[in-house]
Design an enzyme around this catalytic site. Structure first.
Site, PDB file in Angstrom:
ATOM      1  CE  LYS A  99      -1.997  -0.671   3.899  1.00  0.00           C
ATOM      2  NZ  LYS A  99      -1.328  -1.844   4.424  1.00  0.00           N
ATOM      3  NE  ARG A 120      -3.556   0.227  11.740  1.00  0.00           N
ATOM      4  CZ  ARG A 120      -2.535  -0.369  11.151  1.00  0.00           C
ATOM      5  NH1 ARG A 120      -2.342  -1.656  11.332  1.00  0.00           N
ATOM      6  NH2 ARG A 120      -1.699   0.299  10.424  1.00  0.00           N
ATOM      7  NE  ARG A 156      10.082  -3.197   6.094  1.00  0.00           N
ATOM      8  CZ  ARG A 156       8.889  -2.632   6.321  1.00  0.00           C
ATOM      9  NH1 ARG A 156       8.344  -1.852   5.413  1.00  0.00           N
ATOM     10  NH2 ARG A 156       8.241  -2.887   7.440  1.00  0.00           N
ATOM     11  NE  ARG A 173      11.326  -0.364   9.982  1.00  0.00           N
ATOM     12  CZ  ARG A 173      10.259   0.064   9.317  1.00  0.00           C
ATOM     13  NH1 ARG A 173       9.069  -0.439   9.593  1.00  0.00           N
ATOM     14  NH2 ARG A 173      10.372   0.953   8.382  1.00  0.00           N
ATOM     15  NE  ARG A 229       3.819  -5.760  11.389  1.00  0.00           N
ATOM     16  CZ  ARG A 229       4.696  -5.303  10.483  1.00  0.00           C
ATOM     17  NH1 ARG A 229       5.878  -5.879  10.353  1.00  0.00           N
ATOM     18  NH2 ARG A 229       4.391  -4.289   9.724  1.00  0.00           N
TER      19      ARG A 229
END
Ligand SMILES: [Zn+2]
Length: 218
Positions: free
Chosen positions: A13, A88, A127, A160, A171
Site C-alpha cells: 500500500k 484500521r 526488508r 526491524r 501482525r
C-alpha cells in the site's frame, strides 16, 4: 479522488500510495506519519496521542480519527487524497464517515489489497533498513550493491524487530481479525474494490489506473 487503501502489512500500500500521489497530484496521508507530525508539533490531539504512546498503550480510535480529520482540512486535500493505514478498525471507519458527512464529503473508493500471507511474509521478512538514512531495501527485490551496506550513505542495514517472520505472522493475524468487519462495512456501502496485492508495483498501478478511469475518478 478520495481514496482509502486497505490491506495487510506487506501488501504494498505504501509503495503504491507514493506512485498514485505523484501521478494524480494528491497527498499521500499515512497515519503513522501524521501521528508523528502531530506529536512533534505538539498539537492538542498530538499531545493526547503522546500520553498514550508514552505509557506503551494504543492510541484510542477517537484520537487517531481526530488527527486524520484535522489533516483532511488542509487545502492540499481539495482535489482528493489517499488514506494509507487508516481506518484500521470498524469504529475508526464509522467515525470517519460521520466526520465526512458533517463536512458534506465522502470517500469515493476503498481499495482492498488482498494479499496472500506467503507474499506478505516474503516482502516484510526480506526488508532491510538503513540505520543512518532510513532507506528501505529488500534482500531479493531491491538489494544493496554491497550486502549489509547502504548504497546512499554507507550506513549499516538492519532488520526491524517487527519484520522477523514470527512477528510478521502475528501482525497478519491481528490485521485479519481487525479488518474483516471493516471490509464488510465498505462492501455494504458499495465503495469497496478488491485488487490483488500479490502483483508487482507497475502491474498493480495499471490495474488501478483502469479502475479509476472506469469509475470516472481520473
Ligand atoms: Zn543510508
Amino acid at each position: 479522488m478520495k481514496l482509502v487503501l486497505l490491506g495487510p502489512p506487506g501488501a504494498g500500500k505504501g509503495t503504491q500510495s507514493v506512485v498514485l500521489a505523484k501521478t494524480y497530484n494528491i497527498p499521500h496521508i499515512s497515519t503513522g506519519d501524521i501521528l508523528r507530525e502531530s506529536v512533534k508539533s505538539a498539537q492538542p490531539l498530538g499531545l493526547k496521542a503522546k500520553s498514550f504512546m508514552d505509557k506503551g498503550e494504543l492510541v484510542p480510535d477517537e484520537v487517531v480519527t481526530g488527527i486524520v480529520v484535522e489533516r483532511l482540512k488542509n487545502d492540499d486535500t481539495k482535489k482528493g487524497y489517499i488514506l494509507d493505514g487508516f481506518p484500521r478498525t470498524l469504529k475508526q471507519a464509522e467515525e470517519l464517515d460521520l466526520a465526512l458527512n458533517k463536512a458534506a464529503s465522502t470517500i469515493d473508493m476503498v481499495i482492498y489489497f488482498a494479499t496472500s500471507p506467503a507474499v506478505a511474509i516474503e516482502r516484510l521478512s526480506g526488508r532491510r533498513v538503513c540505520k543512518s538514512c532510513g532507506f528501505n531495501y529488500h534482500i531479493k527485490n531491491i538489494p544493496p550493491k554491497k550486502e549489509g551496506v547502504c548504497d546512499k550513505c554507507g550506513g549499516t542495514l538492519f532488520q526491524r524487530p517487527d519484520d522477523t517472520e514470527a512477528t510478521v505472522r502475528n501482525r497478519l493475524k491481528v490485521y485479519e481479525d481487525q479488518t474483516k468487519p471493516l471490509i464488510d462495512f465498505y462492501i455494504k456501502k458499495g465503495s469497496l474494490k478488491r485488487v490483488s496485492g500479490d502483483m508487482g508495483v507497475d502491474e498493480l498501478f495499471k490495474v488501478l489506473s483502469k479502475i479509476f478511469s472506469d469509475a470516472k475518478l481520473a
